[in-house]
Design a protein around this motif. Structure first.
Motif, PDB file in Angstrom:
ATOM      1  N   GLU A 120       0.830  -1.203   0.000  1.00 24.02           N
ATOM      2  CA  GLU A 120       0.000   0.000   0.000  1.00 24.02           C
ATOM      3  C   GLU A 120       0.865   1.252   0.000  1.00 24.02           C
ATOM      4  O   GLU A 120       0.557   2.241  -0.685  1.00 24.02           O
ATOM      5  CB  GLU A 120      -0.929  -0.002   1.231  1.00 24.02           C
ATOM      6  CG  GLU A 120      -1.778   1.247   1.393  1.00 24.02           C
ATOM      7  CD  GLU A 120      -2.719   1.505   0.223  1.00 24.02           C
ATOM      8  OE1 GLU A 120      -3.066   2.687   0.001  1.00 24.02           O
ATOM      9  OE2 GLU A 120      -3.090   0.546  -0.483  1.00 24.02           O
ATOM     10  N   PHE A 121       1.959   1.224   0.753  1.00 26.69           N
ATOM     11  CA  PHE A 121       2.880   2.362   0.808  1.00 26.69           C
ATOM     12  C   PHE A 121       3.475   2.622  -0.570  1.00 26.69           C
ATOM     13  O   PHE A 121       3.522   3.763  -1.033  1.00 26.69           O
ATOM     14  CB  PHE A 121       3.981   2.067   1.829  1.00 26.69           C
ATOM     15  CG  PHE A 121       4.898   3.233   2.111  1.00 26.69           C
ATOM     16  CD1 PHE A 121       4.392   4.464   2.486  1.00 26.69           C
ATOM     17  CD2 PHE A 121       6.271   3.078   2.011  1.00 26.69           C
ATOM     18  CE1 PHE A 121       5.242   5.540   2.754  1.00 26.69           C
ATOM     19  CE2 PHE A 121       7.122   4.142   2.278  1.00 26.69           C
ATOM     20  CZ  PHE A 121       6.609   5.371   2.651  1.00 26.69           C
ATOM     21  N   ASP A 122       3.910   1.565  -1.243  1.00 26.97           N
ATOM     22  CA  ASP A 122       4.455   1.693  -2.596  1.00 26.97           C
ATOM     23  C   ASP A 122       3.412   2.252  -3.558  1.00 26.97           C
ATOM     24  O   ASP A 122       3.715   3.082  -4.421  1.00 26.97           O
ATOM     25  CB  ASP A 122       4.957   0.341  -3.114  1.00 26.97           C
ATOM     26  CG  ASP A 122       6.284  -0.066  -2.508  1.00 26.97           C
ATOM     27  OD1 ASP A 122       6.966   0.807  -1.922  1.00 26.97           O
ATOM     28  OD2 ASP A 122       6.649  -1.244  -2.610  1.00 26.97           O
ATOM     29  N   SER A 123       2.179   1.788  -3.408  1.00 26.02           N
ATOM     30  CA  SER A 123       1.098   2.233  -4.283  1.00 26.02           C
ATOM     31  C   SER A 123       0.855   3.737  -4.117  1.00 26.02           C
ATOM     32  O   SER A 123       0.680   4.462  -5.115  1.00 26.02           O
ATOM     33  CB  SER A 123      -0.187   1.464  -3.954  1.00 26.02           C
ATOM     34  OG  SER A 123      -1.280   1.952  -4.702  1.00 26.02           O
ATOM     35  N   GLN A 124       0.871   4.216  -2.881  1.00 23.15           N
ATOM     36  CA  GLN A 124       0.658   5.642  -2.624  1.00 23.15           C
ATOM     37  C   GLN A 124       1.819   6.477  -3.169  1.00 23.15           C
ATOM     38  O   GLN A 124       1.621   7.573  -3.688  1.00 23.15           O
ATOM     39  CB  GLN A 124       0.493   5.884  -1.127  1.00 23.15           C
ATOM     40  CG  GLN A 124      -0.800   5.299  -0.566  1.00 23.15           C
ATOM     41  CD  GLN A 124      -0.963   5.553   0.920  1.00 23.15           C
ATOM     42  OE1 GLN A 124      -1.039   6.683   1.357  1.00 23.15           O
ATOM     43  NE2 GLN A 124      -1.001   4.488   1.703  1.00 23.15           N
ATOM     44  N   ASN A 125       3.038   5.934  -3.049  1.00 27.66           N
ATOM     45  CA  ASN A 125       4.210   6.642  -3.584  1.00 27.66           C
ATOM     46  C   ASN A 125       4.134   6.765  -5.109  1.00 27.66           C
ATOM     47  O   ASN A 125       4.453   7.828  -5.675  1.00 27.66           O
ATOM     48  CB  ASN A 125       5.496   5.912  -3.187  1.00 27.66           C
ATOM     49  CG  ASN A 125       5.827   6.088  -1.716  1.00 27.66           C
ATOM     50  OD1 ASN A 125       5.703   7.177  -1.168  1.00 27.66           O
ATOM     51  ND2 ASN A 125       6.233   5.020  -1.062  1.00 27.66           N
TER      52      ASN A 125
ATOM     53  N   PRO B 208      -0.595  15.372  -0.916  1.00 26.73           N
ATOM     54  CA  PRO B 208      -1.080  14.123  -0.319  1.00 26.73           C
ATOM     55  C   PRO B 208       0.046  13.171   0.078  1.00 26.73           C
ATOM     56  O   PRO B 208      -0.036  12.509   1.130  1.00 26.73           O
ATOM     57  CB  PRO B 208      -1.940  13.509  -1.444  1.00 26.73           C
ATOM     58  CG  PRO B 208      -2.396  14.685  -2.238  1.00 26.73           C
ATOM     59  CD  PRO B 208      -1.236  15.634  -2.224  1.00 26.73           C
ATOM     60  N   LEU B 209       1.112  13.110  -0.719  1.00 23.34           N
ATOM     61  CA  LEU B 209       2.221  12.217  -0.397  1.00 23.34           C
ATOM     62  C   LEU B 209       3.038  12.762   0.776  1.00 23.34           C
ATOM     63  O   LEU B 209       3.551  11.998   1.588  1.00 23.34           O
ATOM     64  CB  LEU B 209       3.118  12.003  -1.614  1.00 23.34           C
ATOM     65  CG  LEU B 209       4.104  10.828  -1.520  1.00 23.34           C
ATOM     66  CD1 LEU B 209       3.391   9.533  -1.155  1.00 23.34           C
ATOM     67  CD2 LEU B 209       4.858  10.651  -2.835  1.00 23.34           C
TER      68      LEU B 209
END
Length: 209
Positions: free
Chosen positions: A44-49, A193-194
């Protein structure tokens, strides 16, 4: 009969071995899929990045000139981003905690992308951005270079992860609310957002250290 018994024994041994390997692989996959960064899964963290990087990349520069107020805002973004980038490069190499390294890597990726887009916008508008760290950033770089182990992990997460992102959060809010240039405002809107995500994750990691 003896030959058949041996063959059956070999087949049973192979089946047990195959089952054991399959269980180990399954355990490895489950372990990988539940790797955490703060309270976020690594996936999920990678997806948000990636989502944040795509939003920043989508900003298309124009040659509209900046007001002096907007130039000042651009310099604030550049200064904050450079500090985050330079100290995160050190943490990326020296951090011992896996979650801290993941945060540092994500920050390097984010700030590299943001810096490149900011430079692209600045060039289109005839603005020159600073190319070397200021005294405050250099002092932080020197301090981190002298540290190692858990001490470095804690220092990086608190100073860059938490305090650095609190500053960037305020800067992005200021740009979104008061900038008149559409490029500058759009960049802040894309990156904000990031910044918030990295602040939240840094706080979560800080609570674990």
């Amino acid at each position: 009969m003896k030959t058949n018994a041996i063959a059956i024994g070999v087949l049973m041994s192979l089946s047990v071995a195959s089952l054991s390997i399959a269980q180990q692989n399954s355990a490895g996959m489950n372990s990988s899929s539940t790797t955490m960064v703060g309270k976020e899964s690594l996936q999920e963290f990678d997806s948000q990045n990636k989502k944040g990087a795509a939003a920043v990349s989508a900003v298309s520069p124009t040659n509209a000139k900046l007001s002096s107020a907007d130039q000042s805002l651009m310099m604030e973004v550049a200064k904050g981003g450079m500090m985050q980038l330079e100290v995160s490069k050190i943490a990326q190499q020296k951090a011992t905690n896996p979650e801290v390294r993941q945060l540092a890597q994500a920050e390097v990726d984010e700030q590299t992308s943001l810096s490149a887009k900011l430079k692209e916008i600045a060039q289109a508008k005839g603005v020159t951005l600073p190319e070397t760290p200021d005294a405050e950033t250099q002092a932080m770089i020197t301090k981190l270079q002298e540290m190692s182990g858990a001490e470095l992990d804690r220092m990086y997460v608190m100073e860059s992860g938490v305090k650095g992102h609190e500053k960037l959060n305020k800067v992005m809010s200021k740009v979104e609310s008061s900038a008149s240039d559409t490029n500058l405002k759009g960049l802040a809107k894309a990156a904000h957002p990031l910044v918030k995500t990295h602040l939240k994750v840094a706080e979560q990691i800080n609570n674990k250290l």
